[in-house]
Design a protein around this motif. Structure first.
Motif, short mmCIF file in Angstrom:
data_model
loop_
_atom_site.label_atom_id
_atom_site.label_comp_id
_atom_site.label_asym_id
_atom_site.label_seq_id
_atom_site.Cartn_x
_atom_site.Cartn_y
_atom_site.Cartn_z
N SER A 37 0.83 -1.20 0.00
CA SER A 37 0.00 0.00 0.00
C SER A 37 0.86 1.25 0.00
O SER A 37 1.99 1.24 0.51
N ASN A 40 -1.58 6.35 1.74
CA ASN A 40 -3.02 6.58 1.83
C ASN A 40 -3.80 5.50 1.11
O ASN A 40 -3.26 4.74 0.30
N TYR A 41 -5.07 5.41 1.42
CA TYR A 41 -6.04 4.58 0.71
C TYR A 41 -5.91 3.07 0.97
O TYR A 41 -6.60 2.28 0.35
N LEU A 73 -5.85 -0.11 -2.80
CA LEU A 73 -6.67 1.08 -2.56
C LEU A 73 -7.99 0.56 -1.99
O LEU A 73 -9.06 0.76 -2.56
N ALA A 77 -14.26 4.40 0.86
CA ALA A 77 -13.98 5.82 0.65
C ALA A 77 -15.15 6.73 1.03
O ALA A 77 -16.33 6.36 0.87
N ASP A 81 -12.19 11.62 0.13
CA ASP A 81 -11.09 10.80 -0.35
C ASP A 81 -10.85 10.95 -1.85
O ASP A 81 -9.79 10.59 -2.35
N LEU A 85 -7.43 12.03 -5.18
CA LEU A 85 -7.28 10.69 -5.74
C LEU A 85 -6.56 10.70 -7.08
O LEU A 85 -5.71 9.84 -7.34
N LEU A 107 -14.94 3.63 -5.85
CA LEU A 107 -13.55 3.59 -6.29
C LEU A 107 -13.34 2.60 -7.43
O LEU A 107 -12.54 2.84 -8.35
N ARG A 196 -10.84 2.00 7.32
CA ARG A 196 -10.00 3.01 6.69
C ARG A 196 -8.54 2.82 7.12
O ARG A 196 -7.74 3.75 7.10
#
Length: 410
Positions: A37, A40-41, A73, A77, A81, A85, A107, A196
């Motif tokens: 990862s 973020n996300y 990801l 979301a 978010d 992106l 997403l 999250r």
């Protein structure tokens, strides 16, 4: 790994990486692909993770070694978010990552329209052939199935989908008590959002049950002297059933553990890599050698289970949260020259101790009795007690950078 002729694999061993060290470990010990990862996300906010430059570097390392790179990801979301992106997606696209792993429908649609190859996360909870076909028709190239599903059901899903759509499933690692990780315990008990990336693993905590009219009286639920662990799941281990998973139509075999140690990654990837090699030599009579099976007892784990695959669901919950482990992670091998291995200490050991080698090479499980050690100044020492101290260890075995030394726990 060895000189035996092995039939070309049609399967993928997919390893976790919470940072660059774990990624390199996964590559060295034989993973076919690695998932990781960005900052973020992703659903492992405390795993270390990869900044923007590291994402590009990670993909370069993987591709240069003939491996694939998948970036997660997989948060659920919120509107905010999406604000940054596009910038993040451009970083992933520029890195040439092979695919992204996504769970949120918004997403998924957004990234598919941007031209990404999308793998549907296990958190999308795909349990049936019609849901799988929905994601397939939308454009997903791979579906990571929910964990709450049997091999018979997976076979039905495989037969229902176009041949070009791949199925991925977890083969090893920690399991959640909630549907494929969609849990809110962490949110309520610690105000850290598990969906999250901030899960505190509240399901591993000790709990007592009280009847509402007797608030001070705890009720017993298979309780031992340490407490009750009604929410605590065992760890998945399907190494003995790789043949059955292949027969069900699974293409990618996923190991859980982005927050685990490099030693965990090395030990588990090494075991499954050897198991797959054995399977392709003995696909008509797969009976796993005990030596490979025992490898998975040497890293920290909870009691093992086959989860839902073999429809033995009553055995998933665990009576204790205490991990099991028969060996300690002792040192990383950095180099070898002139009869000495340069190692980096990870746990204390002394002269006279016997260390076991964890390696993808032929001296896997060979032993070294510690007889002579020197510190980086060339001074003789008999006690490796300084954390991450670099030490020259005398051994006739030509170790390689990336090998790991471990010690049996008494």
């Amino acid at each position: 790994m060895n000189n035996i002729s092995i039939k070309k694999r049609k399967t993928e061993l997919l390893a976790p990486a919470g940072n660059m060290e774990k990624l390199n470990t996964a590559v060295y010990f034989g993973a076919d692909a690695v998932y990781f990862s960005g900052v973020n996300y992703g659903l492992r906010s405390f795993a270390g993770n990869f900044n923007d430059d590291e994402i590009k570097k990670a993909v370069e390392i993987l591709h240069s070694n003939g491996k694939k790179a998948y970036v997660t990801l997989n948060i659920f979301a919120k509107n905010s978010d999406f604000d940054n992106l596009d910038n993040y997606l451009s970083i992933i696209k520029d890195s040439n990552a092979d695919a992204i792993i996504v769970s949120d429908p918004g997403l998924i649609e957004y990234t598919l329209k941007k031209g990404f190859k999308v793998h549907i996360s296990t958190q999308a909870n795909t349990l049936n052939k019609y849901a799988a076909k929905f994601w397939s028709d939308l454009g997903a190239e791979r579906i990571v199935l929910a964990r709450e599903i049997s091999l018979n059901e997976i076979k039905e899903i495989r037969d229902f989908l176009p041949d070009n759509v791949e199925l991925e499933a977890f083969v090893h690692g920690a399991m959640c008590i909630s549907y494929s990780g969609r849990c809110l315990l962490s949110n309520y008990l610690s105000e850290r959002d598990s969906n999250r990336g901030e899960c505190v693993q509240a399901c591993r905590w000790e709990y007592a049950l009280n009847e509402i009219n007797r608030p001070n009286e705890s009720l017993t639920i298979q309780e031992d002297k340490r407490g009750t662990y009604i929410l605590n799941s065992k760890d998945l281990n399907m190494i003995k059933y790789i043949d059955k998973m292949v027969d069900a139509g699974i293409t990618s075999f996923k190991i859980e553990g982005r927050m685990k140690s490099p030693y965990y990654v090395a030990s588990v990837v090494n075991a499954y890599n050897r198991a797959f090699d054995y399977y392709y030599q003995n696909s008509n009579n797969y009976c796993l050698p005990e030596e490979i099976e025992k490898e998975l007892e040497k890293n920290g784990h909870r009691t093992y289970t086959t989860g839902f695959y073999l429809q033995d669901t009553m055995r998933q919950c665990l009576e204790t949260s205490k991990p099991l482990q028969t060996y300690s992670y002792t040192a990383n091998v950095l180099d070898y020259a002139d009869g000495y291995a340069l190692i980096e200490q990870r746990n204390r050991f002394k002269s006279g101790d016997v260390l076991e080698i964890l390696s993808p090479n032929e001296y896997y499980n060979c032993k070294i009795k510690v007889s002579e050690m020197k510190n980086i100044k060339g001074e003789n020492i008999d006690d490796a007690r300084l954390v991450q101290e670099k030490i020259y260890l005398k051994t006739d075995i030509h170790l390689n950078k990336g090998d790991i030394l471990r010690k049996k726990i008494n």
